[in-house]
Write an enzyme that holds these catalytic residues in place. Structure first.
Site, PDB file in Angstrom:
ATOM      1  N   MET A 164       0.865  -1.175   0.000  1.00  0.00           N
ATOM      2  CA  MET A 164       0.000   0.000   0.000  1.00  0.00           C
ATOM      3  C   MET A 164       0.903   1.225   0.000  1.00  0.00           C
ATOM      4  O   MET A 164       1.590   1.488   0.989  1.00  0.00           O
ATOM      5  CB  MET A 164      -0.914  -0.027   1.237  1.00  0.00           C
ATOM      6  N   ARG A 297      -5.996  -1.576   9.365  1.00  0.00           N
ATOM      7  CA  ARG A 297      -6.091  -1.047  10.730  1.00  0.00           C
ATOM      8  C   ARG A 297      -6.553  -2.118  11.713  1.00  0.00           C
ATOM      9  O   ARG A 297      -6.025  -2.221  12.829  1.00  0.00           O
ATOM     10  CB  ARG A 297      -7.023   0.164  10.744  1.00  0.00           C
ATOM     11  N   TYR A 441       1.912   3.190  12.529  1.00  0.00           N
ATOM     12  CA  TYR A 441       1.549   2.943  11.126  1.00  0.00           C
ATOM     13  C   TYR A 441       0.074   2.587  10.975  1.00  0.00           C
ATOM     14  O   TYR A 441      -0.585   2.211  11.924  1.00  0.00           O
ATOM     15  CB  TYR A 441       2.471   1.959  10.428  1.00  0.00           C
ATOM     16  N   GLU A 442      -0.403   2.765   9.748  1.00  0.00           N
ATOM     17  CA  GLU A 442      -1.831   2.682   9.410  1.00  0.00           C
ATOM     18  C   GLU A 442      -2.664   3.699  10.178  1.00  0.00           C
ATOM     19  O   GLU A 442      -3.835   3.479  10.475  1.00  0.00           O
ATOM     20  CB  GLU A 442      -2.377   1.259   9.631  1.00  0.00           C
ATOM     21  N   GLY A 443      -2.058   4.822  10.496  1.00  0.00           N
ATOM     22  CA  GLY A 443      -2.756   5.893  11.203  1.00  0.00           C
ATOM     23  C   GLY A 443      -2.412   5.880  12.676  1.00  0.00           C
ATOM     24  O   GLY A 443      -2.666   4.900  13.373  1.00  0.00           O
TER      25      GLY A 443
END
Length: 596
Positions: A164, A297, A441-443
């Site tokens: 991604m 997430r 990571y991933e927000g």
């Protein structure tokens, strides 16, 4: 070196006794999947995690990945490539993927359990197949028929892996600043040019092709996040018939040197007119990518859970064996020179905190997985809509809270070892270092908090919260006369009411001042997580008492729930006070005055 044994009994308890998986599956289109099959899959997943992946955890941390600057090639740590070959041969990549693309079509919640085991055993290794699942979902939902046919089958069977590609050197969360370009060609392809950073598994030697899902701007793109499109860009070119061609114009420029997850390749990826294909609609890339991001997430939440479980196992074993001092109430093992440290209240505080967060968090995560299955497979449209709202609502809580608790649990576990936890021999410091990335990571946790308050509560008018609140209210009504949970139902109902009041107060404050959203968000996220966990602990105690589990197991659930309600749930008092205090003290200090 730390060890790992899959907690199959508690995993099965969460699935079957608390969540009632066996009874739920037929209504979700899984008539052929019963408890016997699920348990067999978990047994085999445990064997692979314990015997193949766990021994490589320390190897990956010690060796890391290596990058050839001349070619851009990346070599993974010793044993990683061979472990991945076994993983593919056993069919694990396609465990929950649709049968039409070569998958086994098992429930997503089964994949959640298997993934927890992988992450406990070897988080860094688990990052290589991780985003292939998200790429599969993004292409399945938004790709053209030929893209699904050409890319999904090798992704599903694990022959290819996925990535991604969002972040760039100048933009992290704010993807509206993204600069990567996509120039249309005469043959329907696009030339992708730009640099992406922090790309997990962007380059490696474990699979012959890597499928990058890349965000980029078309020449006519409007500014901001509304002008971003999604492209599929393979490492080796792939035509519309699935033929693999020459190496594409993309390369790994370097590997990041990181605090933890050393065995995971975190790449700087340079695209220099690389050939790719548009996925979905032009300028709709953000919404298409969120299909992948939301799956990731939830997956990262499982990483926090997996690391917490392994840390707890090792701390518990050490605390039972390590002899230091005598119990404050008198010797417990008078025949030995000292008592094991598990007799000491502060060690028990740390162990019980970990146990409460791990076992309650496990049910919370698995429920989210079951709701993913329900949103896909329920025959009733209203039930699918309700499940989708719950998944949307629970995603930031699962990701944000399980990863924050992962840091807490790995540090508690390290503390149980004392000075021995700080040195590498026991492997506890690796778990603590590895856990740190999961909140980023991933927000980040802050992004999860803003998503929960700004989108899931305010924009979507709390649809998921209402659905979850109905679950809590229903449980409290049904169990009001159950003596097994008599001390839990009242406090749970009180917290649910306060949760609703806080939500209304945040919404009112935000209407008058938008800064109130950011001011309340972190504390609102953590408050939500603790109340959610209280519900699952009450449910777990009720389920244990109604089950045929051994009395020792039931006592473990009862006493851990009591500890959670008395010692951990009160954290909500501080979070509620912070929410009510508003944005004033946060925003009043001028930025120039922070340094005095």
């Amino acid at each position: 070196m730390s060890k790992y044994k899959a907690p199959l009994r508690d995993m099965r308890f969460a699935l079957h006794d608390v969540l009632g998986l066996e009874h739920a599956l037929p209504a979700l289109g899984h008539d052929e999947v019963g408890r016997e099959l699920v348990d067999a899959v978990l047994e085999e997943a445990a064997r692979f995690a314990e015997t193949v992946l766990a021994p490589l955890n320390e190897v990956g941390d010690r060796e890391g990945c290596t990058h050839d600057k001349a070619t851009g090639d990346v070599t993974t740590p010793s044993g990683f490539k061979e472990a991945y070959a076994q993983y593919v041969d056993a069919g694990w990549p396609g465990l929950t993927a649709p049968a039409e693309f070569g998958g086994q079509g098992l429930p997503h919640v089964t994949g959640f359990v298997q993934k927890e085991m992988v992450d406990s055993a070897n988080l860094a290794w688990g990052n290589f197949p991780l985003l292939g699942h998200g790429a599969t979902e993004a292409l399945r939902q938004h790709g053209e028929d030929w893209q699904r046919e050409v890319f999904l089958k090798p992704l599903v069977d694990g022959r290819w892996t996925g990535t991604m590609c969002l972040t760039e050197p100048h933009c992290g969360t704010d993807l509206g600043l993204l600069k990567t370009r996509a120039e249309p060609g005469p043959d329907g392809t696009y030339a992708i040019t730009g640099t992406k950073i922090f790309i997990t598994a962007g380059e490696h030697d474990m699979a012959p092709n890597i499928i990058h899902l890349v965000l980029a701007r078309l020449p006519d793109a409007p500014s901001g996040s509304r002008g971003i499109s999604l492209f599929v860009v393979p490492k080796f070119k792939v035509d519309r018939e699935g033929n693999v061609g020459a190496r594409n114009a993309l390369v790994c420029g370097s590997l990041e040197h990181k605090m933890g997850i050393h065995g995971s390749a975190t790449c700087v990826m340079n695209f220099d007119g690389a050939e790719g294909y548009l996925v979905g609609q032009p300028h709709k890339g953000m919404s298409h990518m969120f299909t992948m991001m939301n799956a990731a997430r939830l997956a990262v939440g499982l990483q926090g859970l997996g690391l917490s479980e392994r840390a707890l196992q090792n701390a518990l074993a050490y605390s039972r064996d390590r002899l230091q001092s005598r119990s404050l109430s008198g010797p417990k093992l008078p025949e030995k020179p000292a008592d094991p440290i598990i007799v000491h209240p502060d060690v028990r505080r740390m162990l019980l905190t970990c146990k409460a967060l791990v076992e309650g968090g496990r049910v919370m995560a698995y429920h989210a997985g079951l709701m993913v299955d329900t949103a896909e497979g329920a025959s009733d449209a209203g039930e699918r809509e309700r499940a989708e709202a719950l998944v949307e609502f629970m995603t930031p809580i699962v990701k944000g809270c399980l990863t924050e608790w992962g840091i807490e649990c790995t540090y508690h576990a390290l503390q149980c070892f004392g000075g021995h936890g700080y040195i590498a021999e026991h492997g506890m410091e690796q778990l603590a270092r590895d856990a740190r990335i999961t909140t980023l990571y991933e927000g980040t946790t802050g992004i999860q908090a803003l998503d929960l308050v700004g989108r899931k509560i305010l924009k979507l008018q709390g649809a998921g919260l209402k659905a979850f609140g109905a679950m809590v209210a229903g449980f409290c009504r049904e169990q009001s006369a159950n003596p097994a949970v008599a001390g839990l139902v009242g406090p749970l109902a009180d917290k649910a009411r306060e949760w609703e009041e806080l939500t209304v107060s945040v919404a009112k404050a935000a209407a008058a001042n938008p800064e109130e959203v950011g001011a309340a968000s972190y504390d609102y996220l953590m408050y939500s997580g603790y109340v959610t966990l209280a519900y699952w602990w009450a449910r777990s105690v009720a389920a244990a008492e109604a089950s045929d589990q051994p009395e020792a197991f039931k006592a473990g659930k009862r006493e851990t729930a009591r500890f959670y309600f008395e010692r951990v749930l009160p954290r909500t008092l501080a979070h509620a006070a912070a929410i009510r205090s508003g944005a004033g003290s946060l925003m009043s200090l001028d930025a120039d005055h922070f340094d005095g």
